[in-house]
Design a protein around this motif. Structure first.
Motif, short mmCIF file in Angstrom:
data_model
loop_
_atom_site.label_atom_id
_atom_site.label_comp_id
_atom_site.label_asym_id
_atom_site.label_seq_id
_atom_site.Cartn_x
_atom_site.Cartn_y
_atom_site.Cartn_z
N ARG A 116 0.84 -1.20 0.00
CA ARG A 116 0.00 0.00 0.00
C ARG A 116 0.87 1.26 0.00
O ARG A 116 0.62 2.20 -0.76
N HIS A 117 1.89 1.27 0.83
CA HIS A 117 2.79 2.42 0.88
C HIS A 117 3.47 2.64 -0.48
O HIS A 117 3.60 3.78 -0.95
N ALA A 118 3.90 1.55 -1.11
CA ALA A 118 4.57 1.66 -2.41
C ALA A 118 3.62 2.20 -3.48
O ALA A 118 3.99 3.04 -4.30
N VAL A 119 2.38 1.70 -3.49
CA VAL A 119 1.40 2.15 -4.49
C VAL A 119 1.06 3.62 -4.27
O VAL A 119 0.99 4.40 -5.23
N LEU A 120 0.84 4.02 -3.03
CA LEU A 120 0.53 5.42 -2.75
C LEU A 120 1.70 6.33 -3.13
O LEU A 120 1.49 7.43 -3.66
N ASN A 121 2.92 5.89 -2.87
CA ASN A 121 4.08 6.67 -3.27
C ASN A 121 4.16 6.79 -4.80
O ASN A 121 4.46 7.87 -5.33
N LEU A 122 3.86 5.71 -5.50
CA LEU A 122 3.85 5.74 -6.96
C LEU A 122 2.79 6.70 -7.47
O LEU A 122 3.06 7.51 -8.38
N LEU A 123 1.60 6.64 -6.91
CA LEU A 123 0.52 7.53 -7.33
C LEU A 123 0.88 8.99 -7.08
O LEU A 123 0.66 9.86 -7.93
N HIS A 124 1.42 9.27 -5.91
CA HIS A 124 1.82 10.64 -5.58
C HIS A 124 2.91 11.12 -6.51
O HIS A 124 2.86 12.26 -7.03
N THR A 125 3.92 10.28 -6.75
CA THR A 125 5.03 10.67 -7.62
C THR A 125 4.54 10.93 -9.04
O THR A 125 4.93 11.91 -9.69
N ALA A 126 3.66 10.05 -9.53
CA ALA A 126 3.15 10.21 -10.89
C ALA A 126 2.30 11.46 -11.04
O ALA A 126 2.38 12.16 -12.05
N LYS A 127 1.47 11.77 -10.02
CA LYS A 127 0.60 12.94 -10.10
C LYS A 127 1.39 14.24 -9.99
O LYS A 127 1.03 15.25 -10.60
N ALA A 128 2.45 14.24 -9.17
CA ALA A 128 3.20 15.47 -8.92
C ALA A 128 4.29 15.73 -9.94
O ALA A 128 4.88 16.80 -9.97
N ALA A 129 4.57 14.76 -10.80
CA ALA A 129 5.72 14.84 -11.69
C ALA A 129 5.53 15.91 -12.77
O ALA A 129 4.43 16.11 -13.30
N THR A 130 6.61 16.60 -13.07
CA THR A 130 6.66 17.49 -14.22
C THR A 130 7.27 16.70 -15.38
O THR A 130 7.66 15.54 -15.24
N GLU A 131 7.37 17.34 -16.53
CA GLU A 131 7.91 16.65 -17.69
C GLU A 131 9.36 16.20 -17.47
O GLU A 131 9.82 15.26 -18.11
N SER A 132 10.06 16.86 -16.58
CA SER A 132 11.47 16.51 -16.33
C SER A 132 11.62 15.43 -15.26
O SER A 132 12.73 15.03 -14.94
N ASP A 133 10.48 14.97 -14.71
CA ASP A 133 10.53 14.02 -13.60
C ASP A 133 10.19 12.59 -14.02
O ASP A 133 9.86 11.77 -13.17
N ALA A 134 10.27 12.30 -15.29
CA ALA A 134 9.90 10.96 -15.76
C ALA A 134 10.73 9.87 -15.08
O ALA A 134 10.22 8.78 -14.80
N LEU A 135 11.98 10.15 -14.80
CA LEU A 135 12.85 9.15 -14.18
C LEU A 135 12.33 8.80 -12.78
O LEU A 135 12.36 7.63 -12.39
N ALA A 136 11.86 9.79 -12.03
CA ALA A 136 11.34 9.53 -10.69
C ALA A 136 10.11 8.64 -10.76
O ALA A 136 9.94 7.72 -9.94
N VAL A 137 9.24 8.88 -11.74
CA VAL A 137 8.05 8.05 -11.90
C VAL A 137 8.45 6.63 -12.26
O VAL A 137 7.90 5.65 -11.72
N GLU A 138 9.40 6.49 -13.16
CA GLU A 138 9.84 5.17 -13.59
C GLU A 138 10.45 4.39 -12.43
O GLU A 138 10.20 3.19 -12.28
N GLU A 139 11.25 5.06 -11.58
CA GLU A 139 11.84 4.39 -10.43
C GLU A 139 10.77 3.89 -9.47
O GLU A 139 10.81 2.74 -9.01
N ALA A 140 9.78 4.74 -9.17
CA ALA A 140 8.69 4.34 -8.27
C ALA A 140 7.89 3.20 -8.86
O ALA A 140 7.46 2.29 -8.14
N LEU A 141 7.71 3.23 -10.17
CA LEU A 141 6.96 2.17 -10.84
C LEU A 141 7.70 0.84 -10.76
O LEU A 141 7.10 -0.20 -10.42
#
Length: 267
Positions: A116-141
């Protein structure tokens, strides 16, 4: 607003191709339907009951909820009150390399604090990401899917209700051209069954009627066409609906928002 009328669905840009993030608050009942993608989310508040090929379940606040591509499922509020949930939908090409070849998620509802913590972190990271933050989303995924794969995925565990050899020809006929008009007799002839036998077998194997299954295919086709930026009237015709208002009614009932809002969110 009466509680039974409460409904909101918002799509967020996820900055990665093949990834879609959706926030929903709704007191509505969703009919049986399927997605082309893997679905992974968390119930934020309230509770809902669901039927799926993996059984009937109930999910409450804090539970992780999942769906496999093509898996029929529905959702109704457990007490008639609105429930809120957040979902991330992943194309098989995105999730497959992490989950494993031909893998299926084995549980529709999961009570696991770490996941649950991992999924919520992924959702938060994906929603807050800017175009330059794709790497952060990919890591969380990758981190989330690695945990999911280790605990709740297995190769060859295709859930019931997705379809199989008993109806292979009829299902292929519907999938090959969802917009085409087809009769129950046409499908029955393909399987060497009577119309009644075909209907009964379809409901037993997939959990819905041939017409309901065709409607699901048409909605999934409409979503792909909307993602291409096609005009709403063109999408309605190409996906097999009688007109744009017909598409609007069915799309809203199945997806939770209108075709126009869906297309605008993707753009």
């Amino acid at each position: 607003m009466p509680k039974e009328d409460v409904h909101s669905a918002v799509i967020h840009p996820a900055r990665l191709n093949g990834v879609e993030v959706v926030d929903l608050v709704s007191a509505r009942a969703f009919p049986r339907h399927a997605h082309d993608q893997f679905g992974l989310g968390v119930v934020i508040s309230g509770a809902q009951r669901s039927w799926s090929g993996r059984g009937a379940v109930e999910a409450g606040a804090g539970d992780v909820i999942t769906t496999n591509p093509g898996e029929m499922h529905d959702g109704v509020p457990a007490s008639g009150a609105p429930r809120a949930w957040r979902m991330i939908y992943l194309n098989p090409s995105v999730a497959g390399p992490q989950l494993g070849a031909d893998a299926e998620i084995t549980q529709p509802v999961i009570r696991d604090h770490k996941l649950r913590h991992a999924v919520l972190n992924l959702l938060h990271t994906a929603k807050a990401a800017t175009e330059s933050d794709a790497l952060a989303v990919e890591e969380a995924l990758v981190q989330t899917l690695a945990l999911l794969a280790a605990r709740y995925a297995a190769a060859g565990e295709r859930p019931a209700g997705v379809g199989g050899g008993k109806l292979a020809r009829a299902i292929a006929r519907l999938r090959d051209d969802p917009a085409a008009a087809v009769s129950l007799e046409d499908l029955a002839h393909l399987e060497g069954l009577s119309a009644f036998q075909l209907l009964r077998t379809f409901v037993r194997e997939l959990g819905i009627t041939p017409h309901a299954y065709q409607t699901q295919l048409r909605i999934r086709l409409a979503r792909r066409l909307l993602a291409e930026g096609r005009a709403l009237a063109d999408v309605a015709y190409a996906a097999g609906f009688s007109d744009q208002s017909h598409l609007n009614r069915v799309f809203l009932r199945q997806v939770g928002l209108t075709p126009g809002r869906y297309r605008a969110a993707l753009s």
